[in-house]
Design a protein around this motif. Structure first.
Motif, PDB file in Angstrom:
ATOM      1  N   ARG A 119     -56.924 -67.640  30.650  1.00  0.00           N
ATOM      2  CA  ARG A 119     -57.309 -66.331  30.598  1.00  0.00           C
ATOM      3  C   ARG A 119     -56.629 -65.550  29.492  1.00  0.00           C
ATOM      4  O   ARG A 119     -55.492 -65.418  29.583  1.00  0.00           O
ATOM      5  CB  ARG A 119     -57.321 -65.764  31.691  1.00  0.00           C
ATOM      6  N   LEU A 121     -56.322 -61.973  28.688  1.00  0.00           N
ATOM      7  CA  LEU A 121     -56.778 -60.675  29.132  1.00  0.00           C
ATOM      8  C   LEU A 121     -56.524 -59.633  27.992  1.00  0.00           C
ATOM      9  O   LEU A 121     -56.974 -58.371  28.180  1.00  0.00           O
ATOM     10  CB  LEU A 121     -55.660 -60.259  30.028  1.00  0.00           C
ATOM     11  N   ASN A 123     -57.703 -60.368  24.743  1.00  0.00           N
ATOM     12  CA  ASN A 123     -59.078 -60.252  24.099  1.00  0.00           C
ATOM     13  C   ASN A 123     -60.303 -60.158  24.801  1.00  0.00           C
ATOM     14  O   ASN A 123     -61.302 -60.582  24.341  1.00  0.00           O
ATOM     15  CB  ASN A 123     -59.092 -61.366  22.901  1.00  0.00           C
ATOM     16  N   ASN A 124     -60.076 -60.414  26.315  1.00  0.00           N
ATOM     17  CA  ASN A 124     -61.224 -60.448  27.099  1.00  0.00           C
ATOM     18  C   ASN A 124     -61.889 -61.618  26.788  1.00  0.00           C
ATOM     19  O   ASN A 124     -63.119 -61.752  26.853  1.00  0.00           O
ATOM     20  CB  ASN A 124     -62.008 -59.221  27.148  1.00  0.00           C
ATOM     21  N   THR A 125     -61.122 -62.844  26.875  1.00  0.00           N
ATOM     22  CA  THR A 125     -61.734 -64.260  26.352  1.00  0.00           C
ATOM     23  C   THR A 125     -61.271 -65.265  27.608  1.00  0.00           C
ATOM     24  O   THR A 125     -60.128 -64.962  28.080  1.00  0.00           O
ATOM     25  CB  THR A 125     -61.736 -64.526  25.098  1.00  0.00           C
ATOM     26  N   THR A 126     -62.117 -66.306  27.961  1.00  0.00           N
ATOM     27  CA  THR A 126     -61.913 -67.348  28.570  1.00  0.00           C
ATOM     28  C   THR A 126     -61.941 -68.635  27.691  1.00  0.00           C
ATOM     29  O   THR A 126     -62.926 -68.815  27.159  1.00  0.00           O
ATOM     30  CB  THR A 126     -62.637 -67.508  29.880  1.00  0.00           C
ATOM     31  N   ASN A 196     -60.679 -63.592  38.749  1.00  0.00           N
ATOM     32  CA  ASN A 196     -60.712 -62.240  37.742  1.00  0.00           C
ATOM     33  C   ASN A 196     -60.627 -62.776  36.270  1.00  0.00           C
ATOM     34  O   ASN A 196     -59.849 -62.359  35.361  1.00  0.00           O
ATOM     35  CB  ASN A 196     -59.330 -61.445  37.992  1.00  0.00           C
ATOM     36  N   ALA A 198     -61.675 -62.297  32.830  1.00  0.00           N
ATOM     37  CA  ALA A 198     -62.149 -60.921  32.242  1.00  0.00           C
ATOM     38  C   ALA A 198     -63.738 -60.839  31.825  1.00  0.00           C
ATOM     39  O   ALA A 198     -64.365 -59.691  31.931  1.00  0.00           O
ATOM     40  CB  ALA A 198     -61.438 -60.933  30.891  1.00  0.00           C
ATOM     41  N   ASP A 199     -64.211 -62.004  31.353  1.00  0.00           N
ATOM     42  CA  ASP A 199     -65.728 -61.885  30.853  1.00  0.00           C
ATOM     43  C   ASP A 199     -66.629 -62.660  31.730  1.00  0.00           C
ATOM     44  O   ASP A 199     -67.430 -63.386  31.066  1.00  0.00           O
ATOM     45  CB  ASP A 199     -65.694 -62.191  29.457  1.00  0.00           C
ATOM     46  N   ASP A 230     -68.357 -63.469  26.550  1.00  0.00           N
ATOM     47  CA  ASP A 230     -67.740 -63.222  25.061  1.00  0.00           C
ATOM     48  C   ASP A 230     -68.119 -64.161  24.322  1.00  0.00           C
ATOM     49  O   ASP A 230     -67.805 -65.379  24.544  1.00  0.00           O
ATOM     50  CB  ASP A 230     -66.302 -62.750  25.276  1.00  0.00           C
ATOM     51  N   SER A 233     -65.370 -66.903  23.955  1.00  0.00           N
ATOM     52  CA  SER A 233     -64.941 -67.678  25.049  1.00  0.00           C
ATOM     53  C   SER A 233     -65.505 -69.169  25.217  1.00  0.00           C
ATOM     54  O   SER A 233     -66.395 -69.513  24.162  1.00  0.00           O
ATOM     55  CB  SER A 233     -65.405 -66.767  26.435  1.00  0.00           C
TER      56      SER A 233
END
Length: 248
Positions: A119, A121, A123-126, A196, A198-199, A230, A233
């Motif tokens: 994760r 957090l 850049n809010n990517t996986t 959790n 982020a995206d 994202d 991601s």
């Protein structure tokens, strides 16, 4: 294994009922009962003259895979999930050969590929990656749970021993998603879970098909919504296939 054992028991029970009531076929209004609660509305038996309704409580045992950054059928055979659907069977023809199914369902997606989820957090990517050689966990799992609305156009031949073909789709909302790693260190098992993302995509939608006889069918679902939204991601979109049993 527990899900498989339940389906095996239901199959044996359904088969015994089928042999017990192997009476002569009466066409559309057969009194034979080929499955558990097959001719019951939930409170009492249907009246003799009513058209029989089918496939109202359905359980699917499915192999879960994904496509995108991973190839089709690259997931291990242990990637087993399940669905449960409570549906209405709205009859569209007098001969009871076509109907419309709709309802509410619960779905558990489970994939056990040896993939590490990371994760980001900031850049809010996986992201996903392979484990370093020698540091692979004992087992891994990516899981997600959904509440869904299934819709099906149902075609079947006459009589309770009917052949059926159902095509439709479903849209669902994700309740949660997680990745799990299990390691064995010094003879002890240690598990970690991460939630959790982020995206994580809250919506899931796709096409479904069922082909079978009586209360058994082969099931497939092809989704169009990726697990993560994202563009940076991992590109993973679920697919499922397996067997279905309709209890009534």
């Amino acid at each position: 294994m527990r899900n498989f054992s339940l389906l095996l028991v239901l199959f044996i029970y359904s088969s015994s009922l089928f042999s017990q009531y192997e009476a002569e076929e009466e066409g559309l209004y057969s009194r034979s009962r080929p499955g558990v609660m097959w001719f019951y509305s939930g409170l009492k038996p249907f009246e003799e003259g009513k058209l029989r309704k089918y496939d109202r409580l359905i359980f699917d045992l499915v192999y879960n895979d994904w496509y995108g950054d991973k190839d089709y059928f690259d997931s291990p055979p242990s990637s087993i999930g399940f669905n449960a659907a409570l549906m209405f069977d709205v009859i569209l023809t007098k001969a009871n050969t076509m109907s419309f199914g709709w309802g509410i369902a619960y779905s558990h997606f489970s994939n056990r590929s040896q993939v590490k989820f990371s994760r980001d957090l900031v850049n809010n990517t996986t992201l996903i990656s392979d484990y370093l050689p020698g540091f692979e966990p004992k087992s891994t799992k990516f899981g997600a749970n959904y509440i869904e609305i299934p819709l099906e156009l149902r075609f079947r031949t006459k009589g309770y021993k009917h052949f059926k073909f159902m095509i439709g789709g479903k849209i669902g909302y994700q309740l949660n998603a997680f990745s799990k790693e299990t390691f064995r260190i010094d003879g002890k098992r240690y598990s970690t879970k991460e939630y959790n993302f982020a995206d994580s995509n809250p919506l899931r939608y796709g096409a479904t098909v069922r082909i079978g006889i009586r209360n058994w069918a082969i099931y497939g679902a092809y989704y169009f919504s990726p697990l993560f939204t994202d563009s940076g991601s991992a590109d993973l979109t679920p697919i499922s296939m397996g067997i279905s049993v309709s209890l009534f």
